[in-house]
Design an enzyme around this catalytic site. Structure first.
Site, PDB file in Angstrom:
ATOM      1  N   ASP A 129       0.813  -1.216   0.000  1.00  0.00           N
ATOM      2  CA  ASP A 129       0.000   0.000   0.000  1.00  0.00           C
ATOM      3  C   ASP A 129       0.846   1.266   0.000  1.00  0.00           C
ATOM      4  O   ASP A 129       0.474   2.271  -0.611  1.00  0.00           O
ATOM      5  CB  ASP A 129      -0.930   0.002   1.214  1.00  0.00           C
ATOM      6  CG  ASP A 129      -2.177  -0.834   0.992  1.00  0.00           C
ATOM      7  OD1 ASP A 129      -2.345  -1.370  -0.110  1.00  0.00           O
ATOM      8  OD2 ASP A 129      -2.984  -0.955   1.939  1.00  0.00           O
ATOM      9  N   GLY A 130       1.991   1.242   0.695  1.00  0.00           N
ATOM     10  CA  GLY A 130       2.846   2.428   0.717  1.00  0.00           C
ATOM     11  C   GLY A 130       3.341   2.801  -0.665  1.00  0.00           C
ATOM     12  O   GLY A 130       3.364   3.977  -1.041  1.00  0.00           O
TER      13      GLY A 130
ATOM     14  N   THR B 108      -8.605   2.812   7.533  1.00  0.00           N
ATOM     15  CA  THR B 108      -8.152   1.479   7.946  1.00  0.00           C
ATOM     16  C   THR B 108      -6.689   1.482   8.377  1.00  0.00           C
ATOM     17  O   THR B 108      -6.143   0.419   8.696  1.00  0.00           O
ATOM     18  CB  THR B 108      -8.317   0.466   6.799  1.00  0.00           C
ATOM     19  OG1 THR B 108      -7.521   0.886   5.679  1.00  0.00           O
ATOM     20  CG2 THR B 108      -9.767   0.348   6.386  1.00  0.00           C
ATOM     21  N   ALA B 109      -6.051   2.647   8.383  1.00  0.00           N
ATOM     22  CA  ALA B 109      -4.622   2.726   8.683  1.00  0.00           C
ATOM     23  C   ALA B 109      -4.402   3.303  10.085  1.00  0.00           C
ATOM     24  O   ALA B 109      -4.910   2.792  11.075  1.00  0.00           O
ATOM     25  CB  ALA B 109      -3.914   3.542   7.604  1.00  0.00           C
TER      26      ALA B 109
ATOM     27  N   ALA C 163      -4.137   8.185  21.954  1.00  0.00           N
ATOM     28  CA  ALA C 163      -3.822   8.279  23.388  1.00  0.00           C
ATOM     29  C   ALA C 163      -4.076   9.679  23.923  1.00  0.00           C
ATOM     30  O   ALA C 163      -3.176  10.330  24.463  1.00  0.00           O
ATOM     31  CB  ALA C 163      -2.366   7.865  23.649  1.00  0.00           C
TER      32      ALA C 163
END
Length: 302
Positions: A64-65, A174-175, A198
């Site tokens: 994908d990258g 989705t990443a 976080a």
């Protein structure tokens, strides 16, 4: 056709398949000059910024990258991009190496559909960049938290104090955004998702916005040093002040789809596997037999 190669993996076998097909069909291939040592002499080396502009189509060889890099390279003049899979869990790529000759013939005869992808057009302190997955403001380890205010269409929404703030497209949901606890957005939808990773204070949940809304993230004076990532690649390191303005651009990337239903089924399977706490070799045993056989035929990742 322009070749876009994974920066480190061995692409010799796949490039050989493409080169032999191109010779039989009297089609020319090109690659950026920096990669000429990785391809046969018959592939023309050209300046990196000319590959997409001179090609009728791009072939991305990697995961994908690599596919995202191919899409970014053609954003000013979008060209169809065919993804050849050499990665481990790709959501954009469709074609496995053994399927390449047939896929290339279908590309030549225009027997395919186009899946249009949006991107985020970003002004990062005066520099213009695009991201097809996401743009993220990430704290430098040991330096505190990203503290940034959010404004939408000029109206202040609130602030973030978190390890990172991720702005994603539906494709990018989705990443990094998903890993940070964000929702999955259908690729058929038009939306922008902002997800804190976080969070310690301020906005703690994902915010889903309309593609027409303009987004501005501005660092506060008490923010830690921030790394700006674009599709997972560092664009700016250790920023301590400034703002990022983000807008949504439709139809910025064109992805070749040969079998949309099969591609959708594969992605549904991959999404189901994301939450399972197994190693990649263990996941292979959970795949349907036909997909498992295909995976076993692939060369091991470098």
């Amino acid at each position: 056709m322009g070749l876009v190669l994974h920066p480190t993996r061995d692409v010799t076998e796949v490039v050989g398949i493409i080169e032999r097909w191109a010779t039989r069909h009297r089609k020319s291939l090109m690659v950026r000059a920096e990669d000429k040592h990785r391809v046969p002499a018959s592939v023309e080396p050209v300046p990196a910024d000319e590959v997409a502009s001179r090609a009728d189509a791009l072939i991305s060889i990697g995961g994908d990258g690599t596919m995202l890099g191919a899409l970014r390279s053609a954003v000013l003049d979008p060209k169809p991009v065919l993804g050849v899979h050499l990665g481990r869990l790709g959501f954009l790529v469709e074609v496995e190496p053994p399927e390449l000759p047939d896929a290339l013939s279908r590309l030549l005869s225009k027997d395919f559909t186009i899946e249009s992808h949006a991107c985020l057009a970003c002004d990062v302190c005066g520099d213009n960049v695009v991201a097809f997955n996401d743009i993220a403001l990430v704290r430098q380890p040991g330096s505190g938290f990203v503290t940034a205010t959010l404004a939408v269409d000029g109206q202040q929404y609130g602030y973030y104090r978190a390890d990172a703030v991720v702005v994603s497209t539906p494709t990018g949901s989705t990443a990094y955004s998903y890993a940070a606890g964000g929702p999955l957005i259908s690729p058929a939808a038009d939306a922008v998702v902002i997800t804190p990773s976080a969070p310690m204070a301020g906005i703690s949940r994902s915010v889903v916005l309309s593609p027409e809304e303009k987004i501005r993230l501005e660092l506060e004076a008490n923010s830690s040093a921030v790394v700006v990532e674009m599709d997972g690649r560092v664009f700016r390191d250790a920023a301590t002040e400034g703002a990022v303005d983000i807008s949504y651009r439709r139809n910025a990337g064109l992805v070749v789809r040969l079998d949309p239903l099969r591609y959708q089924e594969r992605n549904q399977l991959k999404l189901g596997l994301l939450d399972l706490p197994f190693l990649p070799e263990q996941l292979r045993e959970l795949l349907p037999h036909d997909l498992r056989k295909t995976q076993e035929e692939l060369p091991p990742p470098c």
